[in-house]
Design a protein around this motif. Structure first.
Motif, PDB file in Angstrom:
ATOM      1  N   TYR A 159      -2.468  -1.931   3.752  1.00 10.93           N
ATOM      2  CA  TYR A 159      -1.305  -1.113   3.397  1.00 10.93           C
ATOM      3  C   TYR A 159      -1.197  -0.010   4.435  1.00 10.93           C
ATOM      4  O   TYR A 159      -2.035   0.888   4.498  1.00 10.93           O
ATOM      5  N   ARG A 160      -0.187  -0.141   5.292  1.00 12.31           N
ATOM      6  CA  ARG A 160      -0.104   0.696   6.486  1.00 12.31           C
ATOM      7  C   ARG A 160      -1.399   0.517   7.280  1.00 12.31           C
ATOM      8  O   ARG A 160      -1.721  -0.584   7.675  1.00 12.31           O
ATOM      9  N   ASP A 161      -2.177   1.564   7.467  1.00 16.82           N
ATOM     10  CA  ASP A 161      -3.392   1.437   8.287  1.00 16.82           C
ATOM     11  C   ASP A 161      -4.652   1.324   7.448  1.00 16.82           C
ATOM     12  O   ASP A 161      -5.756   1.322   7.993  1.00 16.82           O
ATOM     13  N   THR A 162      -4.520   1.208   6.139  1.00 15.33           N
ATOM     14  CA  THR A 162      -5.689   1.227   5.267  1.00 15.33           C
ATOM     15  C   THR A 162      -5.954  -0.157   4.675  1.00 15.33           C
ATOM     16  O   THR A 162      -5.073  -0.741   4.046  1.00 15.33           O
ATOM     17  N   VAL A 201      -1.588  -3.747  -7.456  1.00 14.81           N
ATOM     18  CA  VAL A 201      -1.268  -3.143  -6.164  1.00 14.81           C
ATOM     19  C   VAL A 201       0.174  -2.656  -6.168  1.00 14.81           C
ATOM     20  O   VAL A 201       1.053  -3.277  -6.782  1.00 14.81           O
ATOM     21  N   LEU A 202       0.410  -1.533  -5.494  1.00 13.37           N
ATOM     22  CA  LEU A 202       1.724  -0.913  -5.467  1.00 13.37           C
ATOM     23  C   LEU A 202       2.145  -0.685  -4.027  1.00 13.37           C
ATOM     24  O   LEU A 202       1.362  -0.177  -3.217  1.00 13.37           O
ATOM     25  N   MET A 203       3.385  -1.040  -3.699  1.00 10.98           N
ATOM     26  CA  MET A 203       3.876  -0.912  -2.327  1.00 10.98           C
ATOM     27  C   MET A 203       5.229  -0.206  -2.314  1.00 10.98           C
ATOM     28  O   MET A 203       6.185  -0.687  -2.927  1.00 10.98           O
ATOM     29  N   ILE A 257       5.127   6.763  -3.890  1.00 14.45           N
ATOM     30  CA  ILE A 257       4.011   6.856  -4.825  1.00 14.45           C
ATOM     31  C   ILE A 257       2.709   6.782  -4.038  1.00 14.45           C
ATOM     32  O   ILE A 257       2.520   5.893  -3.210  1.00 14.45           O
ATOM     33  N   ALA A 258       1.815   7.738  -4.287  1.00 16.26           N
ATOM     34  CA  ALA A 258       0.604   7.854  -3.474  1.00 16.26           C
ATOM     35  C   ALA A 258      -0.388   6.737  -3.748  1.00 16.26           C
ATOM     36  O   ALA A 258      -1.106   6.295  -2.846  1.00 16.26           O
ATOM     37  N   THR A 259      -0.452   6.258  -4.972  1.00 12.96           N
ATOM     38  CA  THR A 259      -1.465   5.277  -5.372  1.00 12.96           C
ATOM     39  C   THR A 259      -1.146   3.898  -4.802  1.00 12.96           C
ATOM     40  O   THR A 259      -0.008   3.439  -4.880  1.00 12.96           O
ATOM     41  N   ALA A 260      -2.171   3.240  -4.242  1.00 12.46           N
ATOM     42  CA  ALA A 260      -1.993   1.891  -3.695  1.00 12.46           C
ATOM     43  C   ALA A 260      -2.598   0.824  -4.592  1.00 12.46           C
ATOM     44  O   ALA A 260      -2.099  -0.299  -4.653  1.00 12.46           O
ATOM     45  N   VAL A 261      -3.690   1.143  -5.265  1.00 14.61           N
ATOM     46  CA  VAL A 261      -4.394   0.168  -6.099  1.00 14.61           C
ATOM     47  C   VAL A 261      -4.757   0.818  -7.432  1.00 14.61           C
ATOM     48  O   VAL A 261      -5.244   1.950  -7.457  1.00 14.61           O
ATOM     49  N   ILE A 262      -4.512   0.106  -8.528  1.00 14.00           N
ATOM     50  CA  ILE A 262      -4.900   0.553  -9.873  1.00 14.00           C
ATOM     51  C   ILE A 262      -5.874  -0.469 -10.441  1.00 14.00           C
ATOM     52  O   ILE A 262      -5.613  -1.666 -10.414  1.00 14.00           O
ATOM     53  N   SER A 263      -6.994   0.013 -10.971  1.00 18.61           N
ATOM     54  CA  SER A 263      -7.973  -0.858 -11.626  1.00 18.61           C
ATOM     55  C   SER A 263      -8.170  -0.370 -13.058  1.00 18.61           C
ATOM     56  O   SER A 263      -9.160   0.288 -13.378  1.00 18.61           O
ATOM     57  N   LYS A 264      -7.206  -0.683 -13.912  1.00 18.75           N
ATOM     58  CA  LYS A 264      -7.258  -0.287 -15.316  1.00 18.75           C
ATOM     59  C   LYS A 264      -6.952  -1.517 -16.176  1.00 18.75           C
ATOM     60  O   LYS A 264      -5.831  -2.039 -16.149  1.00 18.75           O
ATOM     61  N   PRO A 265      -7.956  -2.021 -16.912  1.00 20.77           N
ATOM     62  CA  PRO A 265      -7.756  -3.246 -17.699  1.00 20.77           C
ATOM     63  C   PRO A 265      -6.548  -3.181 -18.632  1.00 20.77           C
ATOM     64  O   PRO A 265      -5.840  -4.183 -18.797  1.00 20.77           O
TER      65      PRO A 265
END
Length: 263
Positions: A39-42, A52-54, A100-108
């Protein structure tokens, strides 16, 4: 529901993307296996249960790891519709998109609810009102949770580069020589390519090609033939359009058009 698309991939080992971006907001769930998400450079390693959020126009690519099996669902949401949803819910101070700053969420809990939403959207026996309600309820729940976290700082893009991007958007169907872009921006060739990629994640040429594919998707949605679409969005022939489309969309134009027909 013209403001959303849902894509389901059961075996993504051969689904590979070149770096690309979308005009809409993308929200995906890894339903099996694992993959790499740049995601971009990360770079991120994501696996079953991750979301995942883009952001719109942010360059990204998600690809398999050494032929390991993985699967995913991807929801594409119209940016204007989502902006209005956030604004009406009091999550934006003005009806203007904010990244939105968040790229990945790990919440069941969010992952399980995503799965339930996707199952509803894919079920022909569920009513339109039920689908619309579930999408809005779920997205608002996630967006309200995200609003409690850090906001994405606005990256200051030089006005000259914003003008070049707008010029590429406006004249994407034309052949635009590099010198024309240099004259328009006042930058030298090397400086333009380097700084444009720094801010947009793509060179001017790659940005132009990406924009043509976005326009091609729009034409296919409107029922245009592949040959007609290829010529209309600036490709010299159908094979070139098909190769490029598959690189950026990870599906052939015909597969994309068939999926729209099924929906």
């Amino acid at each position: 529901m013209p403001y959303i698309e849902l894509r389901k991939i059961s075996d993504a080992r051969r689904v590979c993307y070149a770096p690309h971006s979308h005009t809409h907001w993308s929200f995906g769930a890894v339903t099996a296996g694992k993959s790499t998400f740049r995601y971009r450079d990360t770079p991120y390693q994501i696996s079953t249960g991750d979301l995942v959020l883009m952001n719109p126009h942010w360059v990204h690519a998600c690809n398999p790891i050494e032929n390991e099996p993985w699967a995913y669902l991807m929801l594409y949401v119209d940016t204007n519709w989502l902006t209005d949803l956030r604004y009406q819910a009091g999550l934006l101070a003005s009806p203007r998109w904010e990244d939105i700053a968040t790229a990945v969420i790990s919440k069941p809990a969010f992952y399980n609810a995503y799965q339930a939403m996707a199952a509803c959207l894919l079920d022909n026996q569920r009513s339109l009102l039920e689908k619309q309600t579930l999408v809005v309820e779920y997205l608002l729940e996630v967006l309200q949770w995200l609003a409690q976290g850090p906001r994405q700082p606005r990256q200051k893009v030089p006005d000259e580069l914003l003008a070049v991007a707008a010029y590429l958007d406006a004249y994407a169907l034309k052949e635009l020589p590099l010198q024309e872009l240099c004259d328009y921006s006042g930058y030298s060739a090397g400086h333009l390519i380097r700084t444009f990629k720094q801010h947009f994640g793509l060179t001017p040429h790659a940005y132009l090609v990406n924009r043509r594919i976005q326009l091609g998707q729009r034409e296919l949605k409107q029922g245009k033939s592949i040959v007609e679409t290829a010529l209309k969005v600036g490709f010299n022939d159908q094979p070139h359009f098909q190769r490029t489309f598959k690189q950026l969309v990870a599906a052939t134009p015909n597969q994309y058009r068939q999926s729209l027909g099924e929906q």
